[in-house]
Each structure stands twice: as structure tokens, then as C-alpha cells.
Design an enzyme around this catalytic site. Structure first.
Site, short mmCIF file in Angstrom:
data_model
loop_
_atom_site.label_atom_id
_atom_site.label_comp_id
_atom_site.label_asym_id
_atom_site.label_seq_id
_atom_site.Cartn_x
_atom_site.Cartn_y
_atom_site.Cartn_z
N TYR A 115 4.25 0.94 10.36
CA TYR A 115 3.33 1.73 9.56
C TYR A 115 4.05 2.85 8.82
CZ TYR A 115 -1.05 -0.51 11.01
OH TYR A 115 -2.10 -1.38 11.19
N SER A 116 3.27 3.63 8.08
CA SER A 116 3.84 4.57 7.11
C SER A 116 4.66 5.69 7.72
CB SER A 116 2.71 5.20 6.30
OG SER A 116 2.23 4.25 5.39
N GLU A 173 -5.13 10.65 7.49
CA GLU A 173 -3.94 9.82 7.34
C GLU A 173 -2.94 10.52 6.41
OE1 GLU A 173 -5.25 5.29 7.96
OE2 GLU A 173 -5.80 6.04 5.98
N ARG A 183 -0.37 8.70 13.44
CA ARG A 183 0.54 7.93 12.57
C ARG A 183 0.95 8.71 11.32
NH1 ARG A 183 -4.30 5.07 12.66
NH2 ARG A 183 -5.59 5.36 10.82
N ASP A 184 1.92 8.16 10.63
CA ASP A 184 2.38 8.61 9.31
C ASP A 184 3.18 9.92 9.37
OD1 ASP A 184 0.76 6.46 8.69
OD2 ASP A 184 -0.92 7.68 8.01
N GLN A 232 4.65 0.21 2.13
CA GLN A 232 3.98 -0.71 3.03
C GLN A 232 3.81 -2.04 2.33
OE1 GLN A 232 2.16 0.19 6.44
NE2 GLN A 232 4.25 0.90 6.09
N ASN A 272 0.84 -1.20 0.00
CA ASN A 272 0.00 0.00 0.00
C ASN A 272 0.87 1.25 0.00
OD1 ASN A 272 -0.12 -1.32 2.78
ND2 ASN A 272 -1.03 0.60 3.37
N ASP A 273 0.77 2.12 0.98
CA ASP A 273 1.36 3.46 0.88
C ASP A 273 2.84 3.50 0.46
OD1 ASP A 273 -0.96 3.57 2.35
OD2 ASP A 273 -0.07 4.50 4.10
C1 FRU Z 1 -2.95 4.50 4.90
C2 FRU Z 1 -2.57 3.74 6.16
C3 FRU Z 1 -1.71 4.57 7.07
C4 FRU Z 1 -0.98 3.54 7.87
C5 FRU Z 1 -0.75 2.46 6.84
C6 FRU Z 1 -0.77 1.06 7.36
O1 FRU Z 1 -3.26 3.66 3.84
O2 FRU Z 1 -3.74 3.29 6.84
O3 FRU Z 1 -2.40 5.49 7.87
O4 FRU Z 1 0.22 4.01 8.39
O5 FRU Z 1 -1.77 2.61 5.87
O6 FRU Z 1 -0.45 0.18 6.35
#
Ligand code: FRU
Length: 486
Positions: free
Chosen positions: A100-101, A219, A160-161, A57, A40-41
Site C-alpha cells: 500500500y501507499s 488516508e 496506513r500511508d 499504486q 491509484n495513489d
Molecule cells: C488511498 C488508498 C490508501 C491505500 C491505497 C491502497 O487511495 O486507499 O489509503 O494505501 O489506496 O491502494
């Protein structure tokens, strides 16, 4: 705690599945994707010792969101990516339920990564730790965990992030957060030494400034400046991914959105003073959690996740992989509007060229291809018209201008993904239409009128679907240039 199995499980999963994955005809040619499993991200997008680094991710075990590692790829040109060893695994006490991100920054010849360690207990209670990893060679990381433990007062553990930058010798971190009233916000922290962080306050969010109801969690926030090419003014841009916006006509049709505000950052207050409405960055089906960086050519580059949360039913799942990242795009500001343009490196992968120009009434096949760039200029517009790509017996991707609605429409409904919805954007009374289209084995990215609007969508045509047609009701003038990708 013993974390030995984390790396072992990853290696086992990769070796068991990678052949099946690589034999899938939907595998992309010029997009970052996981060797197996789900990605993902984009994370840690940065430049280090002359190379572009992209982390992402990654769940190497399954095509769902249950485990999160940081995969890692390196490139000299943003198009040919070499997979490196896994950068961060959930193999520490502070990240055991997911790394996480976060972001990346080169400081004094070292590459720093900032990320969120996600920890859950048996009851599902969450701890969020902001952490740092440092590398001297760009491949091996020493982890410093944590530098921020959980949330400031008045907020929940949804924090987060982190995205970090430096200004006048101070490091700033913008981070997604939820307050006790369950409103999504972007918070600002600062640090003089990168290890000790101070909470400065929330700079934007739902129920703040001119925003009303605007999501229960934000996010992946991002912040940067761009100089307006027309007015020479320097503007601040805030990117955020609010969760919980309701669809409004053609807007906000994906499960969650990512978009931007233009305004002014007041570091003292602190507040991001918003000057415009939230504008979605991308109008397609698959775009979320974008991340930007400024490279040594002074370009602000952005790459997004070509996917969205809570959509794990794409047909590649049967072949043990899911999602990819978008192609890189360059951001520009012109007269207060953000433009996203394909990076100039896209021209280096142009291979064999074909052209077509003339007037088309009805439908006409003008070429073939599965991976290519196609530029089209339409003029003499007096009715519906458009292009069909990846046309086969049973599937096609339709890019169409609806003359009455004055909207550009992306229709991928005949592909093998369950989501059959259309995506549209209002263009108004147009005299001409310019498209720059990038087609990979299972995606299309459309840049409209020099990057005024962009659509990024995954498409899942049947094997061999390769025809390209132009269509129009009353007749349209068209000039097409197409390059097979090398
Ligand atoms: C966005 C998210 C972030 C998190 C990550 C987890 O897609 O939900 O907020 O850090 O993905 O994979």
C-alpha cells in the site's frame, strides 16, 4: 510461502494487454499512467541523484483494486517519464495482500521508501505493517519488513500511508489511522535511526481540536512548511484525505476528499493546531491522495491521483487500463491562502502557437486541438460566458462562469463516463477571469486566477473531438493564447 507467481502473473498480464492499451486514443501524452491495469495513489515522490522518482499504486492484473504493486517512473523534467521495472510487489509475507501507499526520502545517497504492507486472513481480518525499502541505485530495493507492526492501543488496524521527513536529526512519520470509536486521525511517530519508531500521539483528526465529525478514516496525510510570499511567515500545512464527509452544496461532491489545513505543528504535545477550515485542494471530479516533495530548486511540488476510489466504471476499462496521475503543480502560500500553479517546465512542451483576441457574443470557434495548453483572459463580464473544449458531434467539455450564481462550473456530462455530475466553485463578483488550461487526450486541468482554484477531471470525448469555442450571452472580451504540445 511461494511468491514466484506474483512476478510471472504481472509479466503475463502486461504482455497480453499492452498492445490493446497503447492503441487506445484516450491514452495520455504527459501524464503518468499504468502500462496496463489500474493505478491509484502517487507514492514515494522524491528526487534521487538529480532525477525525479515517482512510484504509484498499481494493479497490473486488472482494472480494480484487488492487487497492489508499486510501479515506478523516473524523469529529469517532471513531464517526460521513463517507466522503470516494478519497484515493490506483494511478494512478501508482510505485504501479500498489497504493497500500500507511502513516501520516499533520500538519506545519505540512498533512496528510502516507506510503505504499508497489507495482509488479510481468510476471514478478512487485517494486519498492517509499516515497512522500508532501500536502494543505492534508485531501481533495486532491499526490503526491511516490518518496522511498525499494527496499531498503537486505542486504534484499529486501519493504519496506513506513512509520509516521512527529517527535522533536526530526527525522522518523523505522519500516518493515516482510525481510532476505536471509528474516527479518522493523523498520527505522528518519530525515530532516531529510521528503523525503531515511537508513537508520539495523534496530531489531528475527527473530534479533535476544532474539528467535529470529520470522517471515519484519514488516508494519505502529508505535512510540510511553506513561507508566505506576502507576510514572510512560515506556516505548517497538513494535507489529509478524510473518508466519510457528507456533500455540502458544491463542497465534498467526490466520493472522498483531499484537502488541507493551515496551522502550527507542535511536535512536543504533539498536535497540529488548525487555524482555518478544511479546504479542498481541487474542485474537479478526479483528484485524490496527493503527495508532495521539496525539490532541489526549493519548490514544493504536488502530484495527485487523477481518479477517486470506488469509481471503476470509466470507459478505458474496456481497453484494460484505468486512471492516471495529475500533472505536477507547485504550491505557494500567499496571504494565508494556498495557490497551486503549473510548474515552469510546462512551457518547455509548448509547440506551435495560435492566438485569438476580440469580443465574442453567441458562440465562436477559435481553434482546434486535442493535446495543448490554453491561456484565456476574460474581461467586461456581464453575463454567462466560457469555453468549450474537445467539441465533437456528440461530446464537449464546458468551462463556464455562471454570472448569477457567480460560480465557475466544469461540465463534462456529454463524455463517455457514467458520472454526469457537474463540479462548481464560488468565485464571487469578478471583473476578469484568467484560466490556464491543460488538455491531454482524456483529461483537463484548469488553473483559475493564478492557481487560486484548480479543477482536475478526466474527460472521455469521442474520437476526433477537437474544436475549441468561446461563448457568451451578452458579449465578452477575450484574449487567448494556445500552444499545441510538442
Ligand atoms: C488511498 C488508498 C490508501 C491505500 C491505497 C491502497 O487511495 O486507499 O489509503 O494505501 O489506496 O491502494
Amino acid at each position: 510461502m511461494d511468491f514466484k507467481h506474483i512476478k510471472e502473473n504481472e509479466e503475463k498480464s502486461v504482455s497480453e494487454k499492452k498492445e490493446k492499451v497503447s492503441s487506445d486514443y484516450w491514452r495520455q501524452k504527459y501524464h503518468i499512467q499504468g502500462i496496463v491495469g489500474l493505478i491509484n495513489d502517487p507514492n514515494g515522490f522524491s528526487q534521487f541523484k538529480g532525477k525525479y522518482h515517482m512510484f504509484y499504486q498499481w494493479n497490473p492484473l486488472k482494472t480494480d483494486h484487488t492487487a497492489k504493486y508499486w510501479g515506478h517512473s523516473v524523469s529529469g523534467d517532471l513531464l517526460h517519464w521513463e517507466r522503470k521495472k516494478t519497484a515493490l510487489r506483494p511478494e512478501t509475507v508482510y505485504s501479500k495482500n498489497g504493497v500500500y501507499s507511502g513516501s520516499g526520502l533520500t538519506i545519505n545517497d540512498k533512496l528510502y521508501l516507506f510503505y504499508t504492507g497489507n495482509v488479510k486472513d481468510e476471514k478478512g481480518n487485517r494486519d498492517s505493517y509499516q515497512c522500508i525499502a532501500i536502494s543505492e541505485d534508485g531501481e533495486n530495493f532491499e526490503r526491511i519488513e516490518p518496522v511498525i507492526t499494527n496499531q498503537p492501543e486505542g486504534y484499529t488496524r486501519h493504519i496506513r500511508d506513512p509520509k516521512v521527513w527529517e527535522k533536526d536529526g530526527i525522522y518523523y512519520m505522519i500516518i493515516g489511522i482510525q481510532n476505536d470509536d471509528l474516527k479518522g486521525k493523523a498520527a505522528l511517530f518519530s525515530s532516531e535511526n529510521i528503523y525503531d519508531w515511537k508513537f508520539l500521539g495523534e496530531i489531528a483528526g475527527a473530534d479533535k481540536g476544532k474539528l467535529g465529525k470529520f470522517g471515519y478514516m484519514w488516508e494519505c496525510p502529508d505535512y510540510f512548511q511553506l513561507k508566505d510570499e506576502k507576510t514572510s511567515e512560515i506556516k505548517d500545512i497538513l494535507v489529509a484525505c478524510p473518508q466519510g464527509l457528507e456533500a455540502q452544496g458544491d463542497l465534498y461532491n467526490n466520493v472522498f476528499q483531499s484537502g488541507y489545513f493551515i496551522g502550527k505543528m507542535d511536535y512536543k504535545k504533539p498536535e497540529f493546531i488548525i487555524e482555518n477550515d478544511f479546504i479542498e485542494l481541487d474542485r474537479g471530479h478526479d483528484f485524490y491522495a496527493p503527495q508532495s516533495m521539496e525539490d532541489d530548486k526549493g519548490r514544493r511540488l504536488m502530484i495527485g491521483w487523477m481518479g477517486v476510489p470506488e469509481q471503476e466504471d470509466y470507459p478505458t476499462v474496456k481497453n484494460e487500463w484505468l486512471h492516471c496521475l495529475t500533472l505536477p503543480r507547485e504550491l505557494k502560500l500567499k496571504n494565508g491562502k494556498l495557490y497551486q500553479v503549473p510548474i515552469e517546465e510546462m512551457e518547455t512542451i509548448r509547440g506551435e502557437k495560435s492566438e485569438f483576441s476580440g469580443s465574442v457574443k453567441g458562440e465562436k470557434e477559435i481553434g482546434k486541438g486535442t493535446v495543448y495548453e490554453l491561456k484565456a483572459e476574460f474581461s467586461d463580464i456581464s453575463s454567462d460566458f466560457g469555453l468549450k473544449l474537445r467539441v465533437g458531434e456528440n461530446s464537449e467539455t464546458v468551462l463556464k462562469f455562471d454570472y448569477n450564481e457567480k460560480k465557475f462550473i466544469l461540465d463534462r456530462s456529454s463524455g463517455e463516463q457514467p458520472d454526469k455530475s457537474l463540479r462548481k466553485v464560488y468565485l464571487g463578483d469578478i471583473k476578469t477571469l484568467e484560466l490556464d488550461i491543460f488538455v491531454d487526450n482524456s483529461s483537463v486541468e484548469v488553473f483559475i486566477n493564478g492557481g487560486e482554484e484548480v479543477f482536475s477531471s478526466r474527460i472521455f470525448p469521442e474520437k476526433g473531438a477537437d474544436k475549441i469555442t468561446v461563448f457568451s450571452e451578452n458579449g465578452i472580451n477575450v484574449k487567448i493564447e494556445k500552444w499545441e504540445w510538442k
